[in-house]
Design an enzyme around this catalytic site. Structure first.
Site, mmCIF file in Angstrom:
data_model
loop_
_atom_site.group_PDB
_atom_site.id
_atom_site.type_symbol
_atom_site.label_atom_id
_atom_site.label_comp_id
_atom_site.label_asym_id
_atom_site.label_seq_id
_atom_site.Cartn_x
_atom_site.Cartn_y
_atom_site.Cartn_z
ATOM 1 N N LEU A 1 0.869 -1.165 0.000
ATOM 2 C CA LEU A 1 0.000 0.000 0.000
ATOM 3 C C LEU A 1 0.911 1.221 0.000
ATOM 4 O O LEU A 1 1.963 1.215 0.652
ATOM 5 C CB LEU A 1 -0.904 0.023 1.239
ATOM 6 C CG LEU A 1 -2.031 -1.007 1.323
ATOM 7 C CD1 LEU A 1 -2.776 -0.860 2.644
ATOM 8 C CD2 LEU A 1 -2.989 -0.875 0.162
ATOM 9 N N ASP A 2 0.520 2.267 -0.710
ATOM 10 C CA ASP A 2 1.313 3.492 -0.730
ATOM 11 C C ASP A 2 1.502 4.029 0.681
ATOM 12 O O ASP A 2 0.698 3.754 1.580
ATOM 13 C CB ASP A 2 0.629 4.566 -1.585
ATOM 14 C CG ASP A 2 0.526 4.155 -3.044
ATOM 15 O OD1 ASP A 2 1.308 3.296 -3.469
ATOM 16 O OD2 ASP A 2 -0.353 4.695 -3.742
ATOM 17 N N LYS A 3 2.531 4.822 0.842
ATOM 18 C CA LYS A 3 2.860 5.370 2.163
ATOM 19 C C LYS A 3 1.684 6.096 2.797
ATOM 20 O O LYS A 3 1.427 5.963 4.002
ATOM 21 C CB LYS A 3 4.061 6.321 2.044
ATOM 22 C CG LYS A 3 4.543 6.898 3.366
ATOM 23 C CD LYS A 3 5.773 7.770 3.155
ATOM 24 C CE LYS A 3 6.241 8.394 4.471
ATOM 25 N NZ LYS A 3 7.436 9.247 4.294
#
Length: 230
Positions: A101-103
């Protein structure tokens, strides 16, 4: 399996620390003190104790994490906190995130040390659906829904048809069947909208456990596996 390898793998300490525990007579196998690091055991049958505490054997592990924003989906990083840093009690088992998952994205992230499990869920040939809640800059229109159903054209190719559902005002839910880089954000950008907040709430039929606060985790249950892999 050698007793020293077993104890090190179960997080009791380094090989040297394990050998010291053995040397001092702190380790028992089936209630008999063993001092040799070369002693072979069957970890699924033999009862191993260190200072009278039973050491449970864990081979494969499967974890559901409610990932917070600001944490990266990696095993280690020099600058940022990783999702593995949130799970100290199982780090010794060589765990890693299933996909990413993106930051700045929150929500459902699975953690394991089982490479086959990771492949079964993340292989691009499997087309496992992933569902996200999206807070967007603009409201969603019926035309946006139709565009998602046709498949949005991105710079690296057209993505598979996706389901876009209006929840309320600027809150929507989208289900995709691939895992391209920043896919949901790029899809919204293509319909002249921007993602302000993104949260994954579902993988296959497994939903995020809403009792988990951000940064909390739990082990997967037998029913969770049925929802994931059936």
């Amino acid at each position: 399996m050698r007793i020293d390898k077993f104890l090190a793998n179960m997080g009791i300490g380094t090989r040297n620390e394990v050998k010291q525990n053995l040397k001092k007579g702190h380790v028992k196998v089936n209630d008999s003190v063993t001092k040799s690091p070369k002693t072979h055991i069957n970890p699924e049958v033999d009862i191993v104790k260190v200072n009278e505490e039973v050491i449970k054997y864990i081979d494969k592990i499967y974890i559901m994490l409610n990932k917070p924003s600001g944490v990266i989906s990696a095993t280690e990083d020099d600058k940022d906190k990783t999702v593995i840093d949130l799970i100290p009690e199982y780090q010794h088992l060589g765990i890693f995130p299933v996909g990413r998952l993106d930051k700045d994205t929150e929500g459902l992230l699975l953690i394991t040390n089982d490479g086959q499990f990771n492949h079964d869920l993340m292989s691009p040939h499997k087309h496992v659906p992933k569902t996200y809640e999206v807070v967007s800059q603009n409201s969603i229109s019926e035309n946006d829904i139709k565009l998602f159903e046709k498949g949005i054209e991105l710079s690296d190719g057209k993505v598979k048809p996706a389901q876009l559902e209006i929840i309320e005002n600027k809150l929507s839910r989208v289900t995709i069947y691939e895992g391209k880089y920043h896919q949901v954000k790029r899809m919204f950008h293509e319909i002249e909208n921007e993602v302000l907040k993104l949260k994954r709430i579902k993988i296959a039929n497994l939903e995020l456990d809403e009792t988990l606060e951000l940064g909390e985790y739990r082990l997967l249950t037998e029913n969770d596996f049925k929802l994931l892999l059936n």
